[in-house]
Design a protein around this motif. Structure first.
Motif, PDB file in Angstrom:
ATOM      1  N   ARG A  83       0.935  -0.897   0.628  1.00 45.25           N
ATOM      2  CA  ARG A  83       0.226  -0.100   0.153  1.00 45.25           C
ATOM      3  C   ARG A  83       0.831   1.420   0.062  1.00 45.25           C
ATOM      4  NH1 ARG A  83      -3.173  -3.050   3.320  1.00 45.25           N
ATOM      5  NH2 ARG A  83      -2.325  -2.272   5.680  1.00 45.25           N
ATOM      6  N   ALA A  84       2.347   1.228  -0.028  1.00 43.59           N
ATOM      7  CA  ALA A  84       3.039   2.064   0.226  1.00 43.59           C
ATOM      8  C   ALA A  84       2.860   2.969  -1.456  1.00 43.59           C
ATOM      9  CB  ALA A  84       4.261   2.102   1.046  1.00 43.59           C
ATOM     10  N   ALA A  85       3.345   4.300  -1.699  1.00 41.50           N
ATOM     11  CA  ALA A  85       3.684   4.602  -2.327  1.00 41.50           C
ATOM     12  C   ALA A  85       4.680   4.526  -3.373  1.00 41.50           C
ATOM     13  CB  ALA A  85       3.629   6.135  -2.223  1.00 41.50           C
ATOM     14  N   CYS A  86       5.764   4.088  -2.324  1.00 36.62           N
ATOM     15  CA  CYS A  86       6.628   3.172  -3.319  1.00 36.62           C
ATOM     16  C   CYS A  86       7.377   2.338  -2.439  1.00 36.62           C
ATOM     17  CB  CYS A  86       8.157   4.723  -3.643  1.00 36.62           C
ATOM     18  SG  CYS A  86       7.823   6.358  -4.991  1.00 36.62           S
ATOM     19  N   VAL A  87       8.260   1.043  -2.656  1.00 40.79           N
ATOM     20  CA  VAL A  87       8.251   0.123  -1.909  1.00 40.79           C
ATOM     21  C   VAL A  87      10.107  -0.176  -2.284  1.00 40.79           C
ATOM     22  CG1 VAL A  87       8.758  -2.578  -1.445  1.00 40.79           C
ATOM     23  CG2 VAL A  87       6.403  -0.660  -2.587  1.00 40.79           C
ATOM     24  N   PHE A  88      11.004  -0.130  -1.773  1.00 45.15           N
ATOM     25  CA  PHE A  88      12.382  -0.256  -1.434  1.00 45.15           C
ATOM     26  C   PHE A  88      12.893  -1.249  -1.262  1.00 45.15           C
ATOM     27  CE2 PHE A  88      12.076   3.980  -1.959  1.00 45.15           C
ATOM     28  CZ  PHE A  88      13.881   4.948  -2.438  1.00 45.15           C
ATOM     29  N   ARG A  89      13.845  -2.454  -2.009  1.00 47.09           N
ATOM     30  CA  ARG A  89      14.394  -3.630  -1.878  1.00 47.09           C
ATOM     31  C   ARG A  89      16.278  -3.395  -2.350  1.00 47.09           C
ATOM     32  NH1 ARG A  89       9.423  -6.799  -1.107  1.00 47.09           N
ATOM     33  NH2 ARG A  89       7.683  -6.122  -2.382  1.00 47.09           N
ATOM     34  N   MET A  90      16.509  -4.370  -1.974  1.00 43.30           N
ATOM     35  CA  MET A  90      17.509  -4.877  -1.894  1.00 43.30           C
ATOM     36  C   MET A  90      18.409  -5.436  -2.597  1.00 43.30           C
ATOM     37  SD  MET A  90      19.058  -2.650   1.650  1.00 43.30           S
ATOM     38  CE  MET A  90      16.935  -3.606   2.299  1.00 43.30           C
ATOM     39  N   ASN A  91      19.384  -5.496  -3.400  1.00 45.35           N
ATOM     40  CA  ASN A  91      19.702  -7.261  -3.932  1.00 45.35           C
ATOM     41  C   ASN A  91      19.301  -7.503  -4.402  1.00 45.35           C
ATOM     42  OD1 ASN A  91      22.448  -5.692  -3.729  1.00 45.35           O
ATOM     43  ND2 ASN A  91      22.472  -6.481  -1.347  1.00 45.35           N
TER      44      ASN A  91
END
Length: 286
Positions: A81-89
Motif C-alpha cells: 500500500r506504500a506509494a513506493c517500495v524499496f528492496r535490495m539486491n
C-alpha cells in the motif's frame, strides 16, 4: 527455484568474503567540498551515453529489509500500500508475498550481486515491470571507459532491454556517502577497512526520494546483544541460512572488507530522531 537457490548461495558466499525525509536534510552535516547533489547523484545507464538523472518523488515509502525478521511478519499487503517500495539486491518476492509484499518500485543492487541478478535475463524482465534499478560499486568496477566490468554488463543489458530503468551512483555520490558515514561516526570508512552496505545506500536514496519512510525487518544496534542466541536468518529467502547476528558480529569486527552493520543501525537511529523514519517488525524506540 534454481535461480533463487543460486541467489542465496552467491549472496552468502560474497558476504562472507567481503567480510527522513529528503536527502537534503543531511546536507548540513557534509562539508561544502562534498555537496549533497541529491538525485543528480544517480545517472541512467543509457546506450547513447546521455546524462539522464533519476527523477522520483514519493510520499510514504516502504523500505523492505532482506532480513529473516520478515518471515512470519504478515505485512505484505501493508507494504504494497506504500506509494513506493524499496528492496535490495536479489531479495525475491515470489513465494514470500504474504510477508514482504509483491510490488517493487526501486531495487538497490550492490556490484557484487550484479552477476546473480543478470544471470537469467528472463527473470530480470519478469520482475522489472515498473521497477527502477539503482546499482552501486567502486570506481574500478563502475568506470565508463570500457574497463569497468560491472558497468559494461549493465550497459549491455540497457542496450538489449531499453525499457529498463537502470541507474548507477556517480563517483561523487559514493564519496558523499562515505563522508556522511565519517561525519556520523568520526571514522574514515577506508581507513577502518570497511565497506558501506547496500542498506546504507538504500536508506540515503530513500531520504532523497521519500517524505516519510517505513523500514520493515531491520533490527536496532542492540538487538544482537539483547538476543544473544538468536537464530533468525541473515536473509529471509535462504534455506541453508547463516544467523543474522552471527553475520553482523563477523562484519562489525572484520579488520578488512567488512560491512559495519551494527554501526550503521546506530546511524539510522540518529536519523530517525530527526526525520520521518519509522521502524517496524521489529519496532525501535529512540
Amino acid at each position: 527455484m534454481k535461480y533463487l537457490k543460486s541467489c542465496w548461495v552467491g549472496v552468502v558466499s560474497l558476504s562472507l568474503l567481503l567480510l527522513l525525509w529528503g536527502g537534503h536534510v543531511l546536507q548540513s552535516h557534509v562539508p561544502a567540498s562534498l555537496p549533497n547533489t541529491g538525485l543528480r547523484g544517480y545517472v541512467r545507464v543509457h546506450p547513447a551515453g546521455r546524462n539522464q538523472f533519476l527523477e522520483m518523488r514519493c510520499s510514504v515509502c516502504a523500505l523492505v529489509s532482506s532480513s529473516g525478521q520478515m518471515l512470519g511478519a504478515g505485512v505484505g499487503e501493508e507494504i504494497d500500500r506504500a506509494a513506493c517500495v524499496f528492496r535490495m539486491n536479489t531479495a525475491p518476492t515470489r513465494g514470500y508475498e504474504k510477508d514482504v509484499g509483491n510490488r517493487t518500485t526501486v531495487r538497490v543492487v550492490s556490484h557484487t550481486s550484479v552477476p546473480l541478478l543478470l544471470r537469467e535475463q528472463n527473470q530480470l524482465l519478469r520482475s522489472s515491470m515498473g521497477t527502477t534499478y539503482v546499482f552501486w560499486g567502486p570506481e574500478r568496477h563502475m568506470r565508463q571507459d570500457g574497463k569497468g566490468r560491472v558497468f559494461n554488463a549493465l550497459l549491455k543489458t540497457a542496450r538489449e532491454h531499453q525499457g529498463l530503468g537502470i541507474y548507477t551512483l556517480t563517483k561523487e555520490r559514493i564519496q558523499y556517502c562515505d563522508q556522511v558515514f565519517e561525519n556520523e561516526t568520526g571514522k574514515n570508512r577506508m581507513k577502518t577497512g570497511s565497506f558501506l552496505s547496500t542498506g546504507f545506500f538504500t536508506m540515503i536514496l530513500a531520504m532523497d526520494v521519500c517524505e516519510s519512510i517505513l523500514v520493515y525487518g531491520m533490527v536496532d544496534k542492540n538487538y544482537c546483544s539483547r538476543t544473544n542466541n538468536s537464530v533468525v536468518p541473515y536473509h529471509y529467502f535462504e534455506r541453508r541460512h547463516v544467523a543474522e547476528c552471527r553475520m553482523y558480529r563477523y562484519h562489525e569486527h572484520a579488520r578488512r572488507g567488512g560491512h559495519r552493520f551494527i554501526t550503521e543501525k546506530a546511524i539510522y537511529a540518529q536519523w530517525a530522531r530527526r526525520h520521518r523514519i519509522t521502524f517496524k517488525h521489529p519496532s525501535w524506540s529512540h
